[in-house]
Design a protein around this motif. Sequence first.
Motif, PDB file in Angstrom:
ATOM      1  N   THR A   1       0.832  -1.209   0.000  1.00 56.70           N
ATOM      2  CA  THR A   1       0.000   0.000   0.000  1.00 56.70           C
ATOM      3  C   THR A   1       0.865   1.256   0.000  1.00 56.70           C
ATOM      4  O   THR A   1       0.625   2.207  -0.757  1.00 56.70           O
ATOM      5  CB  THR A   1      -0.933   0.008   1.223  1.00 56.70           C
ATOM      6  OG1 THR A   1      -1.755  -1.152   1.190  1.00 56.70           O
ATOM      7  CG2 THR A   1      -1.801   1.254   1.242  1.00 56.70           C
TER       8      THR A   1
ATOM      9  N   ILE B   1      -6.408   8.340   0.269  1.00 54.15           N
ATOM     10  CA  ILE B   1      -6.311   7.559  -0.958  1.00 54.15           C
ATOM     11  C   ILE B   1      -7.289   8.087  -2.001  1.00 54.15           C
ATOM     12  O   ILE B   1      -6.959   8.201  -3.188  1.00 54.15           O
ATOM     13  CB  ILE B   1      -6.573   6.071  -0.671  1.00 54.15           C
ATOM     14  CG1 ILE B   1      -5.566   5.529   0.370  1.00 54.15           C
ATOM     15  CG2 ILE B   1      -6.506   5.258  -1.947  1.00 54.15           C
ATOM     16  CD1 ILE B   1      -4.138   5.587  -0.066  1.00 54.15           C
TER      17      ILE B   1
ATOM     18  N   PHE C   1       1.080   3.966  -2.948  1.00 54.45           N
ATOM     19  CA  PHE C   1       0.724   5.350  -2.660  1.00 54.45           C
ATOM     20  C   PHE C   1       1.857   6.294  -3.061  1.00 54.45           C
ATOM     21  O   PHE C   1       1.627   7.325  -3.708  1.00 54.45           O
ATOM     22  CB  PHE C   1       0.408   5.513  -1.167  1.00 54.45           C
ATOM     23  CG  PHE C   1       0.235   6.942  -0.745  1.00 54.45           C
ATOM     24  CD1 PHE C   1      -0.955   7.612  -0.998  1.00 54.45           C
ATOM     25  CD2 PHE C   1       1.268   7.635  -0.106  1.00 54.45           C
ATOM     26  CE1 PHE C   1      -1.118   8.935  -0.624  1.00 54.45           C
ATOM     27  CE2 PHE C   1       1.109   8.948   0.275  1.00 54.45           C
ATOM     28  CZ  PHE C   1      -0.086   9.605   0.015  1.00 54.45           C
TER      29      PHE C   1
END
Length: 806
Positions: A691, A795, A695
């Motif tokens: 993640t 996000i 990102f």
Amino acid sequence: MAGLGAYLDKRDFGATPEPSADGTPSRLGLRYSMQNHDATRLHWDLRLEWDGVLLSWAVTRGPSLDPAEKRLAVRTEDHPLSYLTFEGQIPKGHYGAGTVMLWDLGWWQPLDPAARGLAKGHLKFRLHGQRMTGDWNLIRMKGKASEAKRENWLLVKIDDEAAHQRDPVALYKTSVSSRRSFAAIKADKPAALKDHPGTRPRHQPVQLATLTEDLADAATHWHELKLDGYRAQVALGAGAPRIFTRAGHDWTDRFADLLPALRGVPCKSALLDGEVVAGAGLQGFGTLQEAIKAGGPFRYVAFDLLHRDGQDLTALPLAARRKALERLFRPLPPMGALTLSPIIHGAADEALAMICGAGGEGVIAKRTDAPYRGGRSRDWLKIKCRRQGEFRIVGWQKSTSRGRPFASLALAKQRDDGLVYVGKVGTGFDDETMADLARRMAPLARKTPPVDAPRREVAGVTWIEPELVAKVDYAETTAQGRLRHAVFLDLRSVTPRPRQAPPPSAEQDRPNFAGISISSGNRVIFDKPRLTKEGLAEYYLAAAPLMLPHLANRPLSLLRLPEGMTGERFFQKHPGKGFPDALKVQDIEDAEGAATPYAYVTDAAGIIGAVQMGTVEFHIWGARRDRLDRPDRVVFDLDPDEGLSFAATRRAALDLRDRLADLGLASWAMLSGGKGIHIIVPLRRTAGWDTVKLFSKGVAMWVAGSQPERFTAEMSKAKRKGRIFIDWLRNERGATAIAPFSVRARPGAPVACPISWDELPRIRKASAFSTRQALARGWADVVPPPPQGLTAPVIEALDRALSSGS
């Protein structure tokens, strides 16, 4: 073959015009000449001054600038120094009968110890001639000597800037001094020196630079090396070349050594702007003063062209004038007596650090679109190197100004063998400081000087015991060891006078820090500023409280330099045998499930243990050892292309900070100590590596996509041209980034230093802080924000930004 016996025995000086006197050795450097000798066979005689004579070789086909060409050079008898400039006719029937032309003249510089090279049969040297320049090899051929004891060598050009130029044998057919041909020398007829036929331009007011502390923007300026010589305009035209000082005084006679080279500039007329410096590998203003007394050697470094063949170029922009200057100098020998000032394109911060580290003067920033204007302006900016040192105060000079207790302080440097006088400092004092110094010096008065110093320099000095230590800022040290442009900073310490220390006991041989014994503590890791292994351990012991909150309990990669900056360097992730116990080890499974040992530290002893093993740099994982699957930081490393200024990187860091803030994330900044800036976002340990990596890649692509002319998210060097690479790849499992307050293995020992966002616009380079400055700052005003989460709103905000391209 040493000595002049063979030379004298072979000649009848009642008949030959060759010199019989020994000659006088050069005061400054080693002289060189090459004489074209039209004897039984045409050849070129190479002469190198060494040990009071001219070492001599007959080069049968002449020198070649092609490194693939090996020219036979037969060692002949040593010649007297007075033969260096001989030119004339040797009568028929005498040894060497024929015509001798002075084909080249200048200076030479051994690149390896000359005595050893001559003994081994391999002499590597650099020529600073008017025609022959660059680096060369003389290699003695193996095999038995002939009956005549002939010693054969090979003269070979080293592949450098001066190689692969036009064939000098075919190009130069006249004397370098008299400009005569073989026929004119044989007939003993003078040759009219051919000067430039055009009207010689007049000297005009020179353009001057404004002193500043900041490097200029690479988008509008380029930077040039600030030279340590005499500013001079050279006027070429009818009559001999003329050399004028900044104030317009004619100093042609003082720099006459340059005239032959100036006569070779291919033009009708010209007015050059540049600087006269000491040549033949010599450096420094003090050496230039000595060269003026000795008549050379000099080099003229040109950086501007104001007139050419009757055309005034001063209204043209600098970039256009530079192109015209380069065209004018293109036919001249590279690395010769006339050279061009090198340009530093793009970011000059690292170049400035190297220049200052090497003892240079600094740089000049020049606006590329500006015309040439006499007088001082901000079109040219001067950024000077400054040095600092600590010196013992050994006396004071009485002041003629009322109310001023002294005019200057006499200083000395503490060496292993005693004190050495380094001159005086007379500026930098305020009234309070002067009064304090006068009060401290009064009880230390003594009748005799504590240091040897020339009487004329210290006339009227009141001597004191050398117990006070002054911190002084200065520009450079002269050839005589005197400080130039010295400025008093503060009274660094008050120490007892130096006494002979007792020899250390066996237990005192090794310094000890945090319980770790440091071997080879006096090994020099960094030359300038000098930092030994012991000094590095001292720094890391003091820096441990600053580092450990971000360093402790993270897997590490250690950059080790066991022999210092000049030796081998390598990264080590997995500690081996011999590492101190304070440097702890944890087994970490790789992608295949195999356990591999990684180093980590928990305290100052662990840091010092790594230093004991030769570590200079500490690089940290983005996760701590108790939750290796959950990173606690995101790092964006802004890595600029070489052509970009640090100002561009500063702006990029502030822009990225704002972009992250738009996503709801606060960040802090750290100067990398190299070229770039790290932007760090502290994380709550809720997201995994996949993640975080996705990102960080998304942020980099978002920024690069919105401003592709400034940024790239691709690692490729080709893609990075003129841009800043947003390095997001440090955010994956096993990747590392430099730790806060880690020293960098770069010239000057810079430190990766946290910086506040308010302070960043005033910083001019990523290597701005030394070890001492970093410790003085600590975390300063940098307050890292608390850990944040990569939450759904964050996000989603990034997804919207990527989708819209905004």
